[in-house]
Design an enzyme around this catalytic site. Structure first.
Site, PDB file in Angstrom:
ATOM      1  N   CYS A  69       0.885  -1.160   0.000  1.00  0.00           N
ATOM      2  CA  CYS A  69       0.000   0.000   0.000  1.00  0.00           C
ATOM      3  C   CYS A  69       0.925   1.212   0.000  1.00  0.00           C
ATOM      4  O   CYS A  69       1.663   1.429   0.966  1.00  0.00           O
ATOM      5  CB  CYS A  69      -0.901  -0.011   1.234  1.00  0.00           C
ATOM      6  SG  CYS A  69      -2.209   1.234   1.207  1.00  0.00           S
ATOM      7  N   SER A  70       0.933   1.955  -1.094  1.00  0.00           N
ATOM      8  CA  SER A  70       1.937   3.001  -1.291  1.00  0.00           C
ATOM      9  C   SER A  70       1.856   4.093  -0.235  1.00  0.00           C
ATOM     10  O   SER A  70       0.845   4.269   0.457  1.00  0.00           O
ATOM     11  CB  SER A  70       1.783   3.625  -2.678  1.00  0.00           C
ATOM     12  OG  SER A  70       1.959   2.670  -3.695  1.00  0.00           O
ATOM     13  N   GLN A  71       2.942   4.857  -0.119  1.00  0.00           N
ATOM     14  CA  GLN A  71       2.984   5.983   0.808  1.00  0.00           C
ATOM     15  C   GLN A  71       1.911   7.003   0.427  1.00  0.00           C
ATOM     16  O   GLN A  71       1.823   7.412  -0.733  1.00  0.00           O
ATOM     17  CB  GLN A  71       4.358   6.639   0.775  1.00  0.00           C
ATOM     18  CG  GLN A  71       4.506   7.807   1.735  1.00  0.00           C
ATOM     19  CD  GLN A  71       5.861   8.479   1.630  1.00  0.00           C
ATOM     20  OE1 GLN A  71       6.688   8.096   0.814  1.00  0.00           O
ATOM     21  NE2 GLN A  71       6.097   9.477   2.451  1.00  0.00           N
TER      22      GLN A  71
END
Length: 409
Positions: A69-71
């Site tokens: 889950c990307s930044q």
């Protein structure tokens, strides 16, 4: 955790992204307000889910991350680049947890739609479950190779990749509607850039560019990364990205124990510039010279063996020019300098002095040019085969020529 506590964590993250300038538009802010990140990270402590950090959700057999889950800050940057509007039809490549697709669904609402694809069936299944739980029926998640796009639902007003690509796949460009926009993390050498492209005449023109770092695309368009691990337990690594050069790790291990005197540059920088604007300049102008990142992990990150120009939790890194068993590394001239410091270059090995002069010259050229940043970078992607474009830096990819220019001082 109580609903009030979750509301506080969620609101604090959105406020942080707005205050740091990562969220700019009211539409992107409203999308972040509408979608709760912890719903897409079951089993993760909500206090962790609402930090501005990427969260790894799948690793390969060697324990290396392959999905996350990307930044949130990076998600916000790319959504601002994408410029999604209500009614748009959007293709997302890299489904992850479904969180980014949920944000896209809010942006295209009420009449638009989102197609998200991923190469792993288990990731597709979990993203579908998360999106169904959030009652987002405007998102369809399919299993497929991202290099092929998803022709069955084309054309798309917007296409976004949430994985790093080494090239522009013809399918993505073919599946964009007239006036459409493609946003992707594009790997060039040892660095990645989030670039927004639109068609202009016979080529694709950048509308914005930002520094970024993503896991690599897998499947047909996968490009192996050149990474040479050495030292005790592989705690040292030379990362060259998509450009390899001859590296003698045994000789490097020995060379790192006997550095030559530093070569001053006379250039003072902020703590961010060596990674951001200067890092971009060095990565592109040193593309075929052996520009790389020297990284440490574990116990090596606590030693003085490798100069720590950048430091994180359990790792350090610095920019180097490497050739066989020699390298030259960017260092702080005075290690105890504060947030502003002078850069020096430290030679290692038999060819270290020559490499240090080359690296120093590149630093000085950035200074003379007026310290151009990634945001000023103009990028054209010209389809191949075709005439090689004229530009300050030209990068040959399989499907396109990349022509890169900075504005004159």
């Amino acid at each position: 955790m109580s609903d009030d506590a979750l509301d506080l964590l969620h609101g604090s993250l959105v406020e942080q992204l707005r205050n740091t300038g990562h969220i700019v538009s009211p539409t992107v802010e409203n999308a972040f307000k509408a979608v709760r990140r912890h719903h897409f990270l079951p089993g993760i402590d909500p206090a962790h889910a609402y930090r501005d950090e990427p969260i790894v959700t799948k690793t390969d057999v060697r324990g290396r991350p392959i999905s996350s889950c990307s930044q949130p800050a990076m998600i916000a940057i790319m959504l601002e680049q994408l410029g999604v509007a209500p009614g748009h039809h959007v293709l997302e490549i890299g489904a992850g947890t479904g969180y980014n697709a949920a944000l896209l669904a809010q942006l295209v609402s009420p009449t638009g739609s989102v197609v998200s694809i991923d190469i792993d069936p288990d990731i597709v299944d979990s993203a579908r479950q998360h999106l169904a739980a959030a009652a987002l029926s405007s998102v369809t998640v399919n299993c497929g190779d991202g290099a092929r796009g998803w022709a069955a639902r084309a054309p798309y007003d917007r296409i976004i990749l949430t994985v790093g690509a080494g090239d522009l796949a013809p399918a993505w460009l073919d599946q964009l509607a007239p006036g459409g926009r493609l946003v992707l993390p594009l790997a060039i050498g040892s660095r990645q850039y989030s670039i927004a492209f639109e068609a202009v005449g016979d080529h694709w023109q950048s509308r914005s560019a930002r520094d970024c770092g993503f896991m690599r695309l897998r499947g047909e368009l996968a490009v192996p990364e050149s990474r040479h691990e050495f030292g005790r337990n592989g705690e040292l690594a030379i990362e060259l990205g998509d450009r390899d050069v001859g590296v003698d790790t045994d000789a490097l291990s020995l060379a790192l124990t006997t550095p030559a005197p530093d070569l001053p540059t006379g250039v003072r920088v902020s703590s961010a510039e060596p990674w951001q604007s200067l890092g971009s300049w060095l990565g592109l102008h040193g593309l075929n010279m052996g520009m790389a990142q020297l990284r440490t992990s574990g116990a090596a990150s606590q030693s003085e063996l490798v100069p720590a120009l950048h430091r994180g939790k359990g790792w350090t890194a610095t920019t180097v020019l490497v050739r066989e068993g020699s390298l030259a590394a960017l260092v702080r001239r005075k290690p105890d300098d504060g947030p502003s410091f002078e850069l020096a270059v430290r030679p290692y090995g038999l060819q270290g002095a020559a490499l240090a002069e080359q690296l120093r010259h590149l630093v000085l050229s950035w200074e003379v040019r007026g310290r151009p940043s990634t945001r000023q970078l103009d990028i054209r992607a010209c389809p191949r085969p075709g005439r090689r474009p004229d530009a300050e830096v030209v990068v040959d990819k399989q499907h396109v020529w990349l022509a890169l220019d900075w504005p004159p001082r």
